[in-house]
Design an enzyme around this catalytic site. Structure first.
Site, PDB file in Angstrom:
ATOM      1  N   HIS A  72       0.752  -0.854   0.170  1.00  0.00           N
ATOM      2  CA  HIS A  72      -0.197   0.280  -0.309  1.00  0.00           C
ATOM      3  C   HIS A  72       1.143   1.130  -0.033  1.00  0.00           C
ATOM      4  CE1 HIS A  72      -3.967  -1.833   1.657  1.00  0.00           C
ATOM      5  NE2 HIS A  72      -3.579  -2.419   0.382  1.00  0.00           N
ATOM      6  N   TYR A 200      -8.914   5.388   7.692  1.00  0.00           N
ATOM      7  CA  TYR A 200      -9.764   5.068   8.970  1.00  0.00           C
ATOM      8  C   TYR A 200     -10.596   6.416   8.755  1.00  0.00           C
ATOM      9  CZ  TYR A 200      -5.161   3.084  10.263  1.00  0.00           C
ATOM     10  OH  TYR A 200      -4.607   1.659  10.439  1.00  0.00           O
ATOM     11  N   PRO A 292      -4.942  -0.569  18.450  1.00  0.00           N
ATOM     12  CA  PRO A 292      -4.123  -1.180  16.796  1.00  0.00           C
ATOM     13  C   PRO A 292      -4.303   0.558  16.520  1.00  0.00           C
ATOM     14  CG  PRO A 292      -6.967  -1.382  17.580  1.00  0.00           C
ATOM     15  CD  PRO A 292      -6.098  -1.281  19.321  1.00  0.00           C
ATOM     16  N   LYS A 296       0.922  -0.286  15.247  1.00  0.00           N
ATOM     17  CA  LYS A 296       2.451  -0.671  15.721  1.00  0.00           C
ATOM     18  C   LYS A 296       2.883  -2.159  16.021  1.00  0.00           C
ATOM     19  CE  LYS A 296       3.234   3.026  13.655  1.00  0.00           C
ATOM     20  NZ  LYS A 296       3.944   2.376  12.418  1.00  0.00           N
ATOM     21  N   TYR A 384       4.036   6.181  10.577  1.00  0.00           N
ATOM     22  CA  TYR A 384       2.786   5.241  10.042  1.00  0.00           C
ATOM     23  C   TYR A 384       4.066   4.080   9.752  1.00  0.00           C
ATOM     24  CZ  TYR A 384      -1.253   2.790   8.987  1.00  0.00           C
ATOM     25  OH  TYR A 384      -2.335   1.855   8.456  1.00  0.00           O
TER      26      TYR A 384
HETATM   27  C1  LIG Z   1      -7.829  -9.100  18.887  1.00  0.00           C
HETATM   28  C2  LIG Z   1      -6.046  -8.269  18.480  1.00  0.00           C
HETATM   29  C3  LIG Z   1      -6.098  -7.254  17.433  1.00  0.00           C
HETATM   30  C4  LIG Z   1      -4.580  -6.858  17.709  1.00  0.00           C
HETATM   31  N1  LIG Z   1      -4.981  -6.646  15.610  1.00  0.00           N
HETATM   32  C5  LIG Z   1      -3.390  -5.644  15.933  1.00  0.00           C
HETATM   33  C6  LIG Z   1      -2.859  -4.504  14.987  1.00  0.00           C
HETATM   34  O1  LIG Z   1      -4.157  -4.222  13.692  1.00  0.00           O
HETATM   35  N2  LIG Z   1      -1.946  -4.495  14.239  1.00  0.00           N
HETATM   36  C7  LIG Z   1      -0.909  -4.530  15.072  1.00  0.00           C
HETATM   37  O2  LIG Z   1       0.343  -4.158  14.922  1.00  0.00           O
HETATM   38  N3  LIG Z   1      -1.636  -5.335  16.061  1.00  0.00           N
HETATM   39  C8  LIG Z   1      -2.925  -5.398  16.209  1.00  0.00           C
HETATM   40  N4  LIG Z   1      -2.398  -6.451  17.539  1.00  0.00           N
HETATM   41  C9  LIG Z   1      -1.720  -6.150  18.170  1.00  0.00           C
HETATM   42  C10 LIG Z   1      -0.155  -7.811  17.935  1.00  0.00           C
HETATM   43  O3  LIG Z   1      -1.248  -8.250  18.013  1.00  0.00           O
HETATM   44  C11 LIG Z   1       0.529  -7.934  18.745  1.00  0.00           C
HETATM   45  O4  LIG Z   1       1.166  -7.150  19.222  1.00  0.00           O
HETATM   46  C12 LIG Z   1       1.721  -9.224  18.696  1.00  0.00           C
HETATM   47  O5  LIG Z   1       0.988 -10.619  18.555  1.00  0.00           O
HETATM   48  C13 LIG Z   1       2.256  -8.987  19.476  1.00  0.00           C
HETATM   49  O6  LIG Z   1       3.728 -10.124  19.376  1.00  0.00           O
HETATM   50  P1  LIG Z   1       3.873 -11.403  20.401  1.00  0.00           P
HETATM   51  O7  LIG Z   1       4.278 -11.905  20.112  1.00  0.00           O
HETATM   52  O8  LIG Z   1       5.266 -10.042  21.665  1.00  0.00           O
HETATM   53  O9  LIG Z   1       2.857 -11.415  21.806  1.00  0.00           O
HETATM   54  P2  LIG Z   1       2.165 -12.549  21.404  1.00  0.00           P
HETATM   55  O10 LIG Z   1       1.684 -13.000  19.589  1.00  0.00           O
HETATM   56  O11 LIG Z   1       1.071 -12.392  21.971  1.00  0.00           O
HETATM   57  O12 LIG Z   1       2.847 -13.809  21.492  1.00  0.00           O
HETATM   58  C14 LIG Z   1       3.051 -14.310  22.687  1.00  0.00           C
HETATM   59  C15 LIG Z   1       2.367 -16.099  23.273  1.00  0.00           C
HETATM   60  O13 LIG Z   1       3.282 -16.189  24.453  1.00  0.00           O
HETATM   61  C16 LIG Z   1       1.868 -17.308  24.857  1.00  0.00           C
HETATM   62  N5  LIG Z   1       2.361 -17.689  26.285  1.00  0.00           N
HETATM   63  C17 LIG Z   1       1.342 -16.440  27.003  1.00  0.00           C
HETATM   64  N6  LIG Z   1       1.796 -16.947  27.640  1.00  0.00           N
HETATM   65  C18 LIG Z   1       2.543 -17.424  28.300  1.00  0.00           C
HETATM   66  C19 LIG Z   1       3.140 -18.762  29.659  1.00  0.00           C
HETATM   67  N7  LIG Z   1       2.912 -18.313  30.531  1.00  0.00           N
HETATM   68  N8  LIG Z   1       4.037 -19.799  28.758  1.00  0.00           N
HETATM   69  C20 LIG Z   1       4.073 -19.663  27.294  1.00  0.00           C
HETATM   70  N9  LIG Z   1       3.839 -19.444  26.750  1.00  0.00           N
HETATM   71  C21 LIG Z   1       2.691 -17.595  27.190  1.00  0.00           C
HETATM   72  C22 LIG Z   1       1.148 -16.961  24.116  1.00  0.00           C
HETATM   73  O14 LIG Z   1       0.312 -18.118  23.960  1.00  0.00           O
HETATM   74  C23 LIG Z   1       1.168 -16.477  22.782  1.00  0.00           C
HETATM   75  O15 LIG Z   1       1.220 -17.394  21.657  1.00  0.00           O
HETATM   76  C24 LIG Z   1      -3.699  -6.316  17.912  1.00  0.00           C
HETATM   77  C25 LIG Z   1      -3.393  -7.267  19.222  1.00  0.00           C
HETATM   78  C26 LIG Z   1      -4.802  -8.515  19.391  1.00  0.00           C
HETATM   79  C27 LIG Z   1      -5.304  -8.843  20.358  1.00  0.00           C
END
Ligand SMILES: Cc1cc2nc3c(=O)[nH]c(=O)nc-3n(C[C@H](O)[C@H](O)[C@H](O)COP(=O)(O)OP(=O)(O)OC[C@H]3O[C@@H](n4cnc5c(N)ncnc54)[C@H](O)[C@@H]3O)c2cc1C
Length: 389
Positions: A72, A200, A292, A296, A384
């Protein structure tokens, strides 16, 4: 069992860190609480900054992303029915790519599986020990049997509700938080998106976002009060409300269909400081949450682990602790800039319960300034598409 870097969590942060370390010959084991299918079933982020795309390329997992991702050149804002396009490519020569988090996760999992690296899914009761000394370890239960994993370092990539941040002594951690009085009701639908790029929308009834996952799959969101429940929103009610919040032309073009996923995500800004405690490092959602708006979350997770991987590689290849010593300050500087941008976009695009007539005029003035000033448009484009680390 023993490894060099034990990673908790197989979300994008944990998997990408594992991949970057693998490419440098550093062994990792990932412990994940959920099953692989569960992790892959989560519908979340979808917009990748240019720097995230470049990082995934460097990690050697960019082929499918380039084949299927939608590049995009800009986004549109629709303010009280007036649409304006911000062309990032023209403004600053940068772009974003729409490619679902589920796909990023799948690509990273497949790469890890084909390298034969260890990921222990459904690892229960993960606990962290002795990370303030030289010999940290993790304990966990798998299929009812307790195991121990000894390591050099622990990477806490286990999200906002994970065990890593919770294991840090309370007095060693400072947290900053803002909870917003609304959430995003999101719907996924197998219909072509209403526009080629994201829209948006700000309306007095609340915020709306027209997004997509592919040329045939749309993702739409509307702002709802935090107290609303998904069951209160039929697909018909959702689309009726979405149509009210966008301009007439967009409303007329909208193709509706049965939702294949529908959920409400609360909005929160959160940062923990610092992000290093002895041999434990926090990265991704374990360290911070952004609303969201501005997309980011996933991108910050990627830039955190890029910095962490660099720092850990420096330890193993150069016997230098300079990178791990500066990790927390380095990533927090970028995290706070992304927090500011997400908070700002949330503030100008949403309707707050206490937004009065004065507040709405200020929001409108902000939009008018953004679209009339090249400097302001460039600032939006720069933030962005992603600031440098
Ligand atoms: C509904 C929703 C919509 C979103 N939309 C956007 C968006 O449009 N744009 C954007 O940029 N971001 C968005 N986000 C945020 C984005 O998804 C997260 O910032 C991203 O997933 C972060 O990645 P992470 O690996 O840090 O954490 P996570 O993806 O949360 O991964 C963490 C992992 O750790 C595991 N875990 C947790 N506790 C334990 C434990 N005690 N022992 C072992 N494993 C564990 C979990 O099961 C998970 O698999 C959204 C989030 C949600 C919830």
């Amino acid at each position: 069992m023993r490894t060099k870097v034990a990673i908790i969590g197989s979300g994008p942060a944990g998997l990408l860190l594992g991949r970057l370390l693998e490419n440098a010959g550093i062994e990792t084991v990932i412990l994940e609480r959920r099953s692989q299918e569960y992790v892959l079933g989560r519908i979340r982020a979808g917009v990748l900054e240019q720097g995230t795309v470049e990082l995934l390329d460097r990690a050697g997992v960019g082929d499918k992303l380039h084949a299927e991702g939608l590049v995009h050149d800009g986004v549109e804002f629709c303010f009280d029915g007036n649409r304006h396009r911000f062309n990032f490519r023209e403004l600053i020569g940068r772009t974003v790519t729409v490619y679902g988090q589920t796909e990023v996760t799948r690509d990273l999992m497949q790469a890890r599986d084909s390298s034969g690296l260890t990921t222990i899914y459904e690892a229960e009761n993960v606990s962290l020990h002795a990370f303030d000394g030289d010999a940290p370890k993790l304990r966990y239960v798998k299929d009812g049997v307790e195991h121990q994993l000894a390591c050099d370092f622990i990477a806490g990539c286990d999200g906002y509700h994970g065990v890593s941040r919770a294991s840090v002594p309370q007095d060693a951690l400072r947290t900053f938080e803002r909870v917003y009085p609304f959430g995003w009701l999101g719907i996924l639908v197998d219909r072509p998106p209403v526009a080629d790029e994201l829209i948006y929308a700000h309306h007095e009834r609340g915020f709306a976002l027209c997004s997509m996952r592919s040329p045939s799959r749309s993702r739409y969101y509307i702002q709802v009060p935090s107290s609303d429940r998904v069951e209160e929103w039929s697909d018909q009610r959702f689309f009726d409300e979405l149509r009210r919040r966008v301009n007439e032309e967009t409303a007329d073009k909208l193709l509706t269909g049965p939702s294949i996923e529908k959920s409400i995500a609360p909005l929160r800004s959160f940062v923990a400081e610092p992000l290093r405690f002895g041999r434990l490092f926090l990265a991704g959602d374990a360290a911070h949450i952004v609303p969201p708006t501005g997309a980011k979350g996933l991108n910050l997770a990627a830039s955190d682990v890029a910095a962490l991987a660099e720092a850990l590689i420096e330890v193993y290849t150069e016997r230098s602790s300079a990178g791990i010593d500066s990790y927390s300050a380095r990533v927090l500087s970028r995290i706070w800039k992304a927090e500011r941008f997400s908070w700002w976009m949330t503030s100008i695009l949403h309707t707050f319960p206490d937004t009065d007539a004065f507040g709405r005029r200020i929001q409108r003035a902000e939009f008018e300034y953004l679209r009339s000033s090249t400097a302001a448009s460039r600032s939006l484009a720069e933030n962005y598409t992603g600031l440098p680390l």
